[in-house]
Design an enzyme around this catalytic site. Structure first.
Site, PDB file in Angstrom:
ATOM      1  N   ASP A 121       0.873  -1.309  -0.034  1.00 33.78           N
ATOM      2  CA  ASP A 121       0.076   0.004   0.136  1.00 33.78           C
ATOM      3  C   ASP A 121       0.908   1.392  -0.008  1.00 33.78           C
ATOM      4  O   ASP A 121       2.023   1.186   0.350  1.00 33.78           O
ATOM      5  CB  ASP A 121      -1.151  -0.015   1.221  1.00 33.78           C
ATOM      6  CG  ASP A 121      -0.178   0.065   2.550  1.00 33.78           C
ATOM      7  OD1 ASP A 121       0.710  -0.809   2.636  1.00 33.78           O
ATOM      8  OD2 ASP A 121      -0.816   0.693   3.403  1.00 33.78           O
ATOM      9  N   GLU A 188       0.043  -1.265   5.728  1.00 37.18           N
ATOM     10  CA  GLU A 188       1.131  -0.773   6.559  1.00 37.18           C
ATOM     11  C   GLU A 188       1.183   0.833   7.088  1.00 37.18           C
ATOM     12  O   GLU A 188       1.072   1.227   7.973  1.00 37.18           O
ATOM     13  CB  GLU A 188       2.482  -1.131   5.852  1.00 37.18           C
ATOM     14  CG  GLU A 188       3.767  -0.579   6.865  1.00 37.18           C
ATOM     15  CD  GLU A 188       4.304   0.934   6.839  1.00 37.18           C
ATOM     16  OE1 GLU A 188       4.818   1.327   7.861  1.00 37.18           O
ATOM     17  OE2 GLU A 188       3.714   1.632   6.134  1.00 37.18           O
TER      18      GLU A 188
HETATM   19 ZN   LIG Z   1       6.768   2.322   4.105  1.00 40.75          ZN
END
Ligand SMILES: [Zn+2]
Length: 485
Positions: A121, A188
């Protein structure tokens, strides 16, 4: 008499100068001596194009829903399958939501498995900044020696480089001795709850203990640290904790024509001013101390003398470093006043004032320590302080005197020949923190060179990765796999 005092003073100065010189000379290099390796040949254009291809997917994550942009994640995974056929044919892929866990079975079942992390992401492009991009953020453009776009650096650069390394090793007929896991989270940037947390839980449920984990984190910095011309590669051995503290003051609301001596806004302002003034202490010990002890012998001139003699200069060094936000954040638990709410009309005294103060906790300090500091500094029972949900302790410090640290250190020195290697503290948050139950050796290092000009591109406008640097990143992962055997 005067003459004797003068002589004594001169003798003292002589001794101090001798000690300074002795310490400076005695502090020998901590850099590993390695043989230069010939750079692995890679097809530059094809390799750059494969990374650029992955940047075309708008894999922007969302804290509320794991299904936001689901089709973008699915499409990127299909693209990676096409781009890395050997990897997908050989490694087992398990889906954990949109996050991926790959397993490359090692030849020796007794060898402890290892794991590399990266995330799929990316952060969004800040609204209104699209026009400032020299190349569109999601077009995957390779131009002027750079791969341009959101994610080129954070963190598709690492993700695709790791895949490229595995694909290269497979083409060479290589099989690792120890099983290699690749953990590619899909959230994340919004905390890693659905990705890293679940992958770590899955591994733990299978009784997996990892020899080491390598995640993104620190970089090969160039010209960012004062007093050293060579690049400095920092291996993150710990990351800071996080705590937001909600402050509130309640008083009787009233009319502004007849104000009391104490008001809600006055009390909250005093509390905030006190917290900004009385910061938590700057400490030159632990990882920060090890970092300077590793870098000092590689420095020139006065910087070297000063950092080699912290017994004398520590107060000056601490004061200097506390001035710059970058070094201040490494040496202490930071205090940031982030939210304040009170009042809504010019002639009404509000009955309540609220504020939020965000702390990033240095290894060695704790969430409880932060709360105690807040109570001490504010020193007013009328200010109610409460810890916000989502606080986390600083990560454990991974060993620096370990074979695992030495493996990463050596690989960096082989691939980035000119770099000085030192341990460091990651001041942001990474997926790695969620893996502490499955490994005691968690390291955070991205094989990416970054200078002062590059830092604003991180999560910012005109994110890009140099093609030459990208090739170095792939070589780093290939070499890391080979060195681990
Ligand atoms: Zn990162």
């Amino acid at each position: 008499m005067l003459k004797r005092i003068l002589w004594a003073a001169l003798a003292m100065i002589g001794i101090v100068v001798a000690v300074l010189a002795w310490n400076t000379w005695r502090l020998s290099s901590r850099q590993l001596d390695v043989k230069t390796i010939a750079p692995l040949a890679l097809e530059r254009d094809a390799v750059a194009a494969r990374l650029a291809g992955a940047l075309k997917f708008r894999t922007i994550s969302d804290a509320a829903s794991g299904d936001t942009n689901a089709e973008q994640f699915v499409a990127m995974q299909a693209y990676l399958e096409q781009a890395f056929p050997r990897l997908h044919a050989t490694l087992k892929r398990e889906m954990v939501g949109h996050s991926m866990l790959f397993t490359w079975q090692g030849s020796d079942p007794q060898a402890r498995p290892v794991m590399w992390l990266a995330h799929q992401d990316v952060v969004p492009v800040a609204p209104g900044t699209e026009a400032s991009w020299q190349q569109p953020p999601f077009d995957g453009v390779v131009k002027d020696g750079f791969v341009w776009g959101r994610g080129s650096w954070d963190d598709k650069g690492s993700l695709v480089a790791q895949m490229e390394a595995v694909e290269t090793l497979l083409a060479q007929g290589y099989q690792p001795r120890a099983t290699l896991y690749l953990g590619f989270g899909a959230d994340e940037e919004v905390g890693g709850r659905r990705g890293a947390v679940e992958i770590a839980r899955l591994l733990k449920s299978r009784g997996v203990q990892l020899d080491y984990i390598l995640d993104e984190g620190m970089l090969v910095t160039q010209g960012i640290m004062n007093g050293i011309a060579r690049p400095v590669a920092l291996i993150g051995v710990a990351e800071k904790g996080y705590a937001s503290v909600n402050l509130a003051v309640q008083t009787a609301p009233g009319h502004s024509s007849m104000p009391p001596q104490k008001t809600a806004i006055g009390a909250i302002s005093a509390a905030l001013a006190a917290l900004e003034k009385q910061q938590m202490p700057v400490e030159l010990r632990g990882v920060a101390r090890d970092m300077f002890d590793s870098i000092a012998p590689e420095m020139q001139g006065m910087n070297r003398v000063v950092l080699s003699n912290l017994w004398l200069f520590a107060p000056v060094v601490k004061q200097q470093m506390a001035q710059a936000p970058g070094t201040n954040a490494v040496l202490r638990t930071t205090t940031a006043l982030t939210v304040v709410h009170a009042g809504n009309k010019d002639n009404v005294l509000p009955g309540r004032a609220d504020a939020v103060v965000n702390f990033r906790i240095r290894p060695g300090d704790s969430v409880a320590g932060v709360m105690a500091h807040v109570r001490d500094a504010v020193n007013n029972d009328e200010v109610h302080a409460e810890l916000d949900a989502g606080a986390s302790e600083p990560s454990p410090v991974s060993p620096m005197e370990s074979a695992q640290y030495a493996l990463i250190n050596r690989t960096i020195r082989e691939v980035f020949n000119d770099a000085v290697v030192a341990p460091g503290i990651v001041i942001g948050a990474t997926d790695a923190r969620h893996y502490k139950d499955v490994s005691q050796h968690v390291y955070r290092f991205s094989p990416v060179r970054a200078g002062k000009d590059d830092l604003p591109r991180f999560h910012g406008t005109n994110e890009r990765l140099g093609v030459d640097n990208y090739l170095e990143a792939i070589r780093f992962y290939v070499q890391l796999a080979r060195n681990g055997q």
